[in-house]
Scaffold this motif. Structure first.
Motif, PDB file in Angstrom:
ATOM      1  N   SER A 182      -2.425 -19.089   1.127  1.00  0.00           N
ATOM      2  CA  SER A 182      -3.188 -18.129   1.808  1.00  0.00           C
ATOM      3  C   SER A 182      -3.534 -17.088   0.469  1.00  0.00           C
ATOM      4  O   SER A 182      -4.778 -16.669   0.632  1.00  0.00           O
ATOM      5  N   LEU A 183      -2.821 -17.089  -0.487  1.00  0.00           N
ATOM      6  CA  LEU A 183      -3.160 -16.065  -1.439  1.00  0.00           C
ATOM      7  C   LEU A 183      -4.313 -16.942  -2.276  1.00  0.00           C
ATOM      8  O   LEU A 183      -5.204 -16.101  -2.966  1.00  0.00           O
ATOM      9  N   ASP A 184      -4.561 -18.095  -2.529  1.00  0.00           N
ATOM     10  CA  ASP A 184      -5.483 -18.888  -3.189  1.00  0.00           C
ATOM     11  C   ASP A 184      -6.674 -18.814  -2.394  1.00  0.00           C
ATOM     12  O   ASP A 184      -7.681 -18.566  -2.788  1.00  0.00           O
ATOM     13  N   PHE A 185      -6.578 -19.020  -1.057  1.00  0.00           N
ATOM     14  CA  PHE A 185      -7.552 -18.562  -0.241  1.00  0.00           C
ATOM     15  C   PHE A 185      -8.413 -17.220  -0.482  1.00  0.00           C
ATOM     16  O   PHE A 185      -9.611 -16.908  -0.466  1.00  0.00           O
ATOM     17  N   ALA A 186      -7.417 -16.234  -0.291  1.00  0.00           N
ATOM     18  CA  ALA A 186      -7.831 -14.880  -0.534  1.00  0.00           C
ATOM     19  C   ALA A 186      -8.415 -14.764  -1.861  1.00  0.00           C
ATOM     20  O   ALA A 186      -9.352 -13.898  -2.052  1.00  0.00           O
ATOM     21  N   ARG A 379      -6.535 -18.888  10.629  1.00  0.00           N
ATOM     22  CA  ARG A 379      -5.864 -18.069   9.589  1.00  0.00           C
ATOM     23  C   ARG A 379      -7.117 -17.164   9.055  1.00  0.00           C
ATOM     24  O   ARG A 379      -7.997 -17.676   8.439  1.00  0.00           O
ATOM     25  N   ILE A 380      -6.767 -15.926   9.155  1.00  0.00           N
ATOM     26  CA  ILE A 380      -7.463 -14.842   8.420  1.00  0.00           C
ATOM     27  C   ILE A 380      -6.928 -14.379   7.151  1.00  0.00           C
ATOM     28  O   ILE A 380      -5.691 -14.025   7.130  1.00  0.00           O
ATOM     29  N   VAL A 381      -7.405 -14.233   5.982  1.00  0.00           N
ATOM     30  CA  VAL A 381      -6.767 -13.780   4.641  1.00  0.00           C
ATOM     31  C   VAL A 381      -7.613 -12.935   4.185  1.00  0.00           C
ATOM     32  O   VAL A 381      -8.862 -12.891   4.183  1.00  0.00           O
ATOM     33  N   GLY A 382      -7.136 -12.310   3.226  1.00  0.00           N
ATOM     34  CA  GLY A 382      -7.848 -11.344   2.264  1.00  0.00           C
ATOM     35  C   GLY A 382      -6.970 -10.551   1.406  1.00  0.00           C
ATOM     36  O   GLY A 382      -5.677 -10.225   1.459  1.00  0.00           O
ATOM     37  N   HIS A 413      -2.872 -13.094   6.764  1.00  0.00           N
ATOM     38  CA  HIS A 413      -1.803 -12.827   5.603  1.00  0.00           C
ATOM     39  C   HIS A 413      -3.120 -11.902   4.902  1.00  0.00           C
ATOM     40  O   HIS A 413      -4.233 -12.109   4.461  1.00  0.00           O
ATOM     41  N   ALA A 414      -2.495 -10.697   4.651  1.00  0.00           N
ATOM     42  CA  ALA A 414      -3.195  -9.549   3.846  1.00  0.00           C
ATOM     43  C   ALA A 414      -2.316  -9.456   2.432  1.00  0.00           C
ATOM     44  O   ALA A 414      -1.108  -9.070   2.605  1.00  0.00           O
ATOM     45  N   PHE A 415      -3.018  -9.312   1.476  1.00  0.00           N
ATOM     46  CA  PHE A 415      -2.345  -9.334   0.250  1.00  0.00           C
ATOM     47  C   PHE A 415      -3.030  -7.733  -0.448  1.00  0.00           C
ATOM     48  O   PHE A 415      -4.059  -7.686  -0.480  1.00  0.00           O
ATOM     49  N   ALA A 416      -1.932  -7.008  -0.739  1.00  0.00           N
ATOM     50  CA  ALA A 416      -2.292  -5.744  -1.291  1.00  0.00           C
ATOM     51  C   ALA A 416      -3.244  -5.010  -0.499  1.00  0.00           C
ATOM     52  O   ALA A 416      -4.213  -4.329  -0.827  1.00  0.00           O
TER      53      ALA A 416
END
Length: 584
Positions: A182-186, A379-382, A413-416
């Protein structure tokens, strides 16, 4: 000069000749200034140049010049020119104009001003900050285990087992691999940076045969909107929605418009609707909030205030009628209790909420066609701002399409991410939102509540400095402060760790968790951190699964430039890879 010779003779010609260089200088300066102004004007974003206030002023200026040149009765007046201004459709959109943006930023400043009670003079503030940085470095040097324990103690516990370690809940290896993908997608959601063809190639290289379905146009940069892409995998029957993080002036403005605003799902029934024939296509009668069954209490907020408190045992006595006349339905679904409240509201980050609502309008048709009607998972990522948008978009989508939750085909999946939800919203989305916070990253800690905590800490530090005769209020005080700062980590500490911990706990008690203007990171939080005691343990990267209101996320951690570099996607990649390689 020639005119002077013809009209006034030699004397006038001499005066004109002496004035000519000055006139030429003035004309050239005016021409240069006009050229610079024109260039600056063209470089402004279109949403600023199209602001109605600018159009009105320029129109009035032109009409004023015309009226001076044309004094006939048929000349156009300033009022006539204003009356014939073309309508500006963009003015009807939130944050579409400069004046509206300024208004949103004013709201944020006003909200922060109401929360922050401590007031220090500039000199006191500067001295306290310098001392705070030194104290943080001293704690890292002399008390590394104490800081590590602060992180480890915030872990979510199951409630069984004989020790804290056995009770702690951790993400599995499979979940870590999913987060890493998911981090790659984001990261690839920054389509304008990587380029469309490059992103397309990266997606096709992923196991599962993903392809780029659509993405946001490159020329739609306005505050309150984020870039995005949709990727599909027919093989896995999965939709991936990626929301882009901060990468432009407009994104920064969206970040800064962070006043807490209530969002009522029932009242806002028109947001995100496509060209449908019935209002029921969007209308959400109830909004779902989920909490863990082992929480000590459940408090649901509505537009009327608190509408219910229930212990875990009492939560099974459903349905319940509250004194407000609002029905609250409680039911157990495996690992969670679903609370449904008519007209319930949740307080959100204003700029991020607006971005999520607009993004919903862009992606809703695909979600409804494939996820709802064709059983695709979603899947929602960002990352960064995109992470906050992903969280709020997830809440909107899950409330509109409950079938996704029923078949467990939906995750965020939300990063930072920045803090975007009040305490009820942040904990209520833990069962489908996982946020990842990396070490000392300042963005997930960038809230009004944390600013209030920082100001209280600085106030106490300032008192310590003044009692010791140090500060920036005079030559002697300044010299004493500089001598102390020059000692670095070897100098005497203003406070020991026990005193610092007690101060933090007292400050946290003063800053009300349930204040509607205080926002937190949504979902369950995977908090990755580098152990300060790594030199003795031999294990650098650690992680705990916790909540968005955990103690380490309720204060700014000063760790040199790590506050900034830990926000980068590359730093997240390194931490996740380390966790995958060294164990959780």
């Amino acid at each position: 000069v020639a005119a002077g010779l013809l009209i006034g003779g030699p004397a006038a010609a001499s005066a004109a000749a002496s004035a000519a260089p000055y006139l030429a200088y003035k004309l050239s300066s005016s021409a240069l200034a006009a050229a610079l102004a024109r260039s600056l004007w063209k470089s402004l974003p279109a949403w600023i140049r199209d602001d109605p206030s600018f159009a009105k002023r320029s129109s009035l200026l032109r009409s004023s010049k015309n009226s001076r040149r044309d004094s006939s009765p048929n000349g156009a007046s300033g009022n006539d020119a204003e009356a014939h201004l073309p309508p500006d459709e963009a003015a009807t959109e939130e944050m579409a104009t400069l004046s509206d943006v300024i208004s949103k930023l004013d709201d944020m400043v006003a909200s922060a001003g109401q929360t922050i009670g401590t007031r220090l003079k500039p000199a006191q503030m500067h001295a306290a900050i310098l001392a705070y940085v030194q104290l943080s470095n001293q704690l890292r040097t002399h008390c590394p285990e104490a800081r590590d324990r602060l992180y480890e103690k915030c872990a979510i516990h199951r409630g069984d087992g004989d020790d804290d370690q056995s009770k702690s809940v951790h993400v599995t290896k499979e979940e870590l691999r999913d987060l890493r993908q998911s981090l790659d997608f984001a990261t690839w959601s920054y389509v304008d940076y990587y380029g469309t063809e490059n992103v397309r190639a990266k997606l096709e290289s992923v196991d599962g045969d993903y392809y780029l379905h659509s993405h946001s146009p490159n020329d739609t940069n306005v505050p309150g909107k984020v870039g995005w892409f949709i990727a599909l995998s027919p093989e896995r029957k999965e939709i991936v929605i990626g929301a882009k993080g901060t990468s432009s002036l407009e994104d920064l403005i969206t970040d800064a418009a962070g006043a807490s605003t209530p969002f009522n799902m029932h009242a806002d029934s028109g947001v995100g609707r496509t060209n449908s024939t019935t209002d029921n296509d969007w209308h959400c009668e109830r909004m779902s909030i989920e909490v863990a069954v082992d929480h000590e209490s459940i408090v649901v907020n509505s537009s009327n205030g608190n509408i219910g408190n229930a212990t875990c045992a009492g939560a099974l006595d459903a349905p319940t009628e509250t004194g407000e006349g609002i029905e609250v339905e409680l039911r157990v679904e495996e690992e969670s209790i679903m609370i449904l409240a008519d007209g319930s509201t949740v307080c959100c980050h204003e700029g991020v909420l607006l971005s999520a609502r607009r993004l919903l309008g862009d992606v809703r048709e695909v979600v409804e066609t494939l996820a709802v009607k064709s059983d695709y998972s979603l899947r929602i990522v960002g990352h960064s701002l995109g992470g906050g948008v992903a969280i709020l978009l997830g809440i909107l989508v899950r409330s509109i399409f409950p079938s996704l939750a029923e078949r467990d085909a939906f995750r965020v999946h939300a990063f930072a991410p920045p803090p975007v939800l009040d305490i009820d919203g942040a904990t209520g989305c833990e069962f489908f939102v996982t946020s990842v916070v990396n070490n000392a990253d300042i963005i997930p800690r960038g809230s009004v509540a944390n600013l209030a905590v920082l100001m209280e800490l600085l106030r106490v530090i300032n008192e310590k400095l003044e009692s010791a005769g140090m500060g920036l209020g005079g030559p002697r005080r300044a010299a004493a402060l500089l001598r102390k700062l020059s000692q670095g980590t070897a100098g005497e500490m203003l406070m020991g760790w026990q005193e610092v911990r007690d101060l933090i706990e007292e400050t946290h008690r003063k800053v009300d968790l349930r204040n509607s203007s205080h926002l937190y990171v949504g979902g369950r939080v995977l908090l990755m951190f580098d152990s300060w005691a790594a030199c003795t343990t031999g294990r650098t990267t650690r992680s705990v699964l916790t909540h968005g209101h955990a103690a380490p996320l309720r204060l700014f951690e000063v760790d040199a430039l790590r506050m900034l570099t830990d926000h980068l996607t590359a730093s997240h990649e390194a931490r996740l890879d380390s966790l995958l390689g060294n164990g959780i």
